[in-house]
Write a protein that holds these residues in place. Structure first.
Motif, PDB file in Angstrom:
ATOM      1  N   UNK A   1      61.068  10.338   6.105  1.00 13.18           N
ATOM      2  CA  UNK A   1      61.739  11.267   5.189  1.00 13.18           C
ATOM      3  C   UNK A   1      62.784  10.575   4.311  1.00 13.18           C
ATOM      4  N   UNK A   2      62.723   9.246   4.265  1.00 10.20           N
ATOM      5  CA  UNK A   2      63.582   8.554   3.302  1.00 10.20           C
ATOM      6  C   UNK A   2      63.175   8.972   1.901  1.00 10.20           C
ATOM      7  N   UNK A   3      64.124   8.909   0.963  1.00  5.98           N
ATOM      8  CA  UNK A   3      63.880   9.380  -0.395  1.00  5.98           C
ATOM      9  C   UNK A   3      62.716   8.628  -1.032  1.00  5.98           C
ATOM     10  N   UNK A   4      61.812   9.344  -1.656  1.00  3.14           N
ATOM     11  CA  UNK A   4      60.668   8.704  -2.289  1.00  3.14           C
ATOM     12  C   UNK A   4      59.867   9.687  -3.100  1.00  3.14           C
ATOM     13  N   UNK A   5      58.720   9.212  -3.621  1.00  4.99           N
ATOM     14  CA  UNK A   5      57.922  10.058  -4.492  1.00  4.99           C
ATOM     15  C   UNK A   5      56.537  10.331  -3.960  1.00  4.99           C
ATOM     16  N   UNK A   6      56.265   9.988  -2.680  1.00  8.79           N
ATOM     17  CA  UNK A   6      54.943  10.208  -2.116  1.00  8.79           C
ATOM     18  C   UNK A   6      55.050  10.930  -0.776  1.00  8.79           C
ATOM     19  N   UNK A   7      53.955  11.547  -0.391  1.00  6.39           N
ATOM     20  CA  UNK A   7      53.884  12.126   0.943  1.00  6.39           C
ATOM     21  C   UNK A   7      53.396  11.031   1.890  1.00  6.39           C
ATOM     22  N   UNK A   8      54.252  10.550   2.774  1.00  5.00           N
ATOM     23  CA  UNK A   8      53.871   9.418   3.625  1.00  5.00           C
ATOM     24  C   UNK A   8      52.820   9.808   4.659  1.00  5.00           C
ATOM     25  N   UNK A   9      51.955   8.836   4.998  1.00 10.13           N
ATOM     26  CA  UNK A   9      50.942   9.051   6.032  1.00 10.13           C
ATOM     27  C   UNK A   9      51.582   8.964   7.410  1.00 10.13           C
ATOM     28  N   UNK A  10      50.964   9.624   8.380  1.00  6.56           N
ATOM     29  CA  UNK A  10      51.424   9.551   9.759  1.00  6.56           C
ATOM     30  C   UNK A  10      52.782  10.184   9.970  1.00  6.56           C
ATOM     31  N   UNK A  11      53.111  11.188   9.162  1.00  3.68           N
ATOM     32  CA  UNK A  11      54.421  11.834   9.268  1.00  3.68           C
ATOM     33  C   UNK A  11      54.317  13.345   9.401  1.00  3.68           C
ATOM     34  N   UNK A  12      53.112  13.867   9.324  1.00  5.49           N
ATOM     35  CA  UNK A  12      52.933  15.312   9.457  1.00  5.49           C
ATOM     36  C   UNK A  12      53.485  16.104   8.282  1.00  5.49           C
TER      37      UNK A  12
ATOM     38  N   UNK B   1      63.092  14.627  -2.210  1.00  5.38           N
ATOM     39  CA  UNK B   1      64.264  14.511  -1.348  1.00  5.38           C
ATOM     40  C   UNK B   1      64.049  15.391  -0.117  1.00  5.38           C
ATOM     41  N   UNK B   2      64.118  14.762   1.073  1.00  6.51           N
ATOM     42  CA  UNK B   2      63.891  15.490   2.323  1.00  6.51           C
ATOM     43  C   UNK B   2      65.210  15.760   3.036  1.00  6.51           C
ATOM     44  N   UNK B   3      65.221  16.872   3.752  1.00  3.09           N
ATOM     45  CA  UNK B   3      66.342  17.166   4.642  1.00  3.09           C
ATOM     46  C   UNK B   3      65.773  17.687   5.963  1.00  3.09           C
ATOM     47  N   UNK B   4      66.098  16.974   7.046  1.00  2.00           N
ATOM     48  CA  UNK B   4      65.618  17.396   8.369  1.00  2.00           C
ATOM     49  C   UNK B   4      66.622  18.379   8.954  1.00  2.00           C
ATOM     50  N   UNK B   5      66.136  19.569   9.249  1.00  2.00           N
ATOM     51  CA  UNK B   5      66.988  20.542   9.941  1.00  2.00           C
ATOM     52  C   UNK B   5      66.774  20.468  11.453  1.00  2.00           C
ATOM     53  N   UNK B   6      65.525  20.307  11.854  1.00  2.00           N
ATOM     54  CA  UNK B   6      65.209  20.168  13.277  1.00  2.00           C
ATOM     55  C   UNK B   6      64.047  19.194  13.418  1.00  2.00           C
ATOM     56  N   UNK B   7      64.248  18.173  14.236  1.00  2.00           N
ATOM     57  CA  UNK B   7      63.159  17.235  14.490  1.00  2.00           C
ATOM     58  C   UNK B   7      62.141  17.848  15.456  1.00  2.00           C
ATOM     59  N   UNK B   8      60.859  17.543  15.295  1.00  2.00           N
ATOM     60  CA  UNK B   8      59.855  18.034  16.245  1.00  2.00           C
ATOM     61  C   UNK B   8      60.168  17.567  17.665  1.00  2.00           C
TER      62      UNK B   8
END
Length: 302
Positions: free
Chosen positions: A211-222, A238-245
Motif C-alpha cells: 500500500x505504499x504510494x503508487x499508480x498500480x494495483x500491486x500483485x499478491x496484495x488482495x 494513495x492507500x490508507x489502512x484502517x484495519x489489516x487482515x
C-alpha cells in the motif's frame, strides 16, 4: 685386572649391547606393524563407544560436519562393541561386528578397503536417516539442523528429532540409526501460537509495502479497485489502512480477512476531465502459502 680379563669384560659388554639393540629393533617392528582390518574395526567401535567422532577419522568413514554435530547431541551411544568374523580377500575385507544400543544387541557388517594409509571402512560404517515432517522443511537431528526429506549419513547412535524452528513449530521423535541401514522417520508437527504471531507480522509488513504510494494495483496484495469504469488514466493512488487482515494458519497455507482499506485515486476520468475518487472496502482479504526456514516463517501471498 689382567689383560685377558679386561678383554672378556669388553666382549661381554658388546654382546649385551647387541642384544639390547636387537630387542629394541624387534619391539619397534612389532609396534609399527600395519593395522589389520580387525584392528581398524575395533578402533571404530572404541571411538563410537567413547563418543569421539574425531577419533573415527583414522578408521575411514567420511563424516560430514552435520553428522559430527548430530552425533554430539545423540541420546544413546553404542556399548560393548565386539569384532566377529573377518573375511579378507586381497585388498578388501568384511568384518562382522556386534554392540549394544538401547539395551539390545545389534549387529552389522563393515566393508573395508586396503589403501596406502591402511585399512579404511567405507560408507557401511554409517547409517542414512531421512526425516519427513508433515509441516516444515527443516528438522534438528541431535545438535544439527538439516533439510527435511534429504537423507543424511549418520554415525550409529540414537538421535532425538525436533521440528525446526522449534520456537514456531512443535514436533519430537527419537530414532536409532545403525551401520549400513536406511531409516525413514515421520515427524508429526504442530504449529505453536508464536507461529501465528510471526506470520501475522510478516503479512503486515508485506501489506504495508503493498500500500505504499503508487499508480498500480500491486500483485499478491488482495487489492482490486474497479477504477477502470471511471478512469481513463490514473496518475496517483494513495492507500490508507484502517484495519489489516487477520491471519489464520492452516497447515502449509493461510487465509487473512476482515481488512479495511481506503484508496484515493487521482487521474483522468472517462470524460477527459480531472477526477479524484475514494474507494473503501471492508472485505480486504488475502491467501497464500506458508513455509518454514531453519529459523523463521515465510509467506507467499497470492
Amino acid at each position: 685386572m689382567s689383560r685377558r680379563g679386561a678383554w672378556l669384560l669388553g666382549v661381554g659388554i658388546v654382546a649385551v649391547l647387541l642384544l639390547a639393540v636387537g630387542i629394541g629393533i624387534g619391539l619397534w617392528r612389532s609396534s609399527s606393524s600395519p593395522a589389520t582390518a580387525e584392528d581398524t574395526a575395533t578402533a571404530y567401535l572404541r571411538a563410537l563407544e567413547s563418543r569421539d567422532a574425531n577419533g573415527l577419522d583414522s578408521t575411514g568413514p567420511d563424516i560430514s560436519d552435520e553428522a559430527r554435530a548430530a552425533f554430539s547431541g545423540a541420546t544413546g551411544y553404542i556399548t560393548d562393541g565386539a569384532v566377529g568374523d573377518v573375511d579378507q580377500r586381497g585388498d578388501t575385507a568384511t568384518v562382522d561386528v556386534s554392540f549394544q544400543l538401547d539395551g539390545e544387541t545389534r549387529s552389522a557388517t563393515l566393508t573395508l578397503t586396503l589403501t596406502d594409509g591402511g585399512w579404511r571402512i567405507d560408507s557401511s560404517g554409517l547409517g542414512t536417516l531421512t526425516v519427513v515432517p508433515d509441516t516444515g522443511a527443516f528438522v534438528s537431528v541431535g545438535d544439527a539442523v538439516v533439510a527435511a526429506d534429504d537423507g543424511i549419513p549418520l554415525l550409529p547412535a540414537r538421535y532425538p528429532l525436533l521440528a525446526a524452528p522449534d520456537d514456531l513449530v512443535d514436533g519430537t521423535a527419537s530414532v536409532a540409526v545403525l551401520p549400513g541401514e536406511y531409516v525413514d522417520a515421520d515427524l508429526d508437527v504442530e504449529l505453536r501460537d508464536a507461529a501465528t504471531g510471526a506470520a501475522q507480522a510478516a503479512l503486515d509488513e508485506h501489506l504495508e509495502t503493498c500500500t505504499a504510494k503508487g499508480g498500480e494495483q500491486p500483485d499478491g496484495c488482495g487489492i482490486r479497485i474497479p477504477w477502470g469504469t471511471e478512469f481513463r488514466e490514473v496518475s496517483d493512488v494513495s492507500y490508507r489502512i484502517e484495519t489489516l487482515p487477520s491471519l489464520v494458519l492452516s497447515g502449509t497455507g493461510f487465509t487473512a480477512g476482515g481488512g479495511v482499506l481506503v484508496a484515493t485515486i487521482t487521474g483522468t476520468g472517462q470524460d477527459g476531465a480531472a477526477r479524484t475518487t475514494t474507494y473503501r472496502t471492508e472485505s480486504w482479504m488475502v491467501r497464500g502459502d506458508v513455509r518454514f526456514s531453519e529459523t523463521a516463517i515465510a509467506l507467499t501471498v497470492w
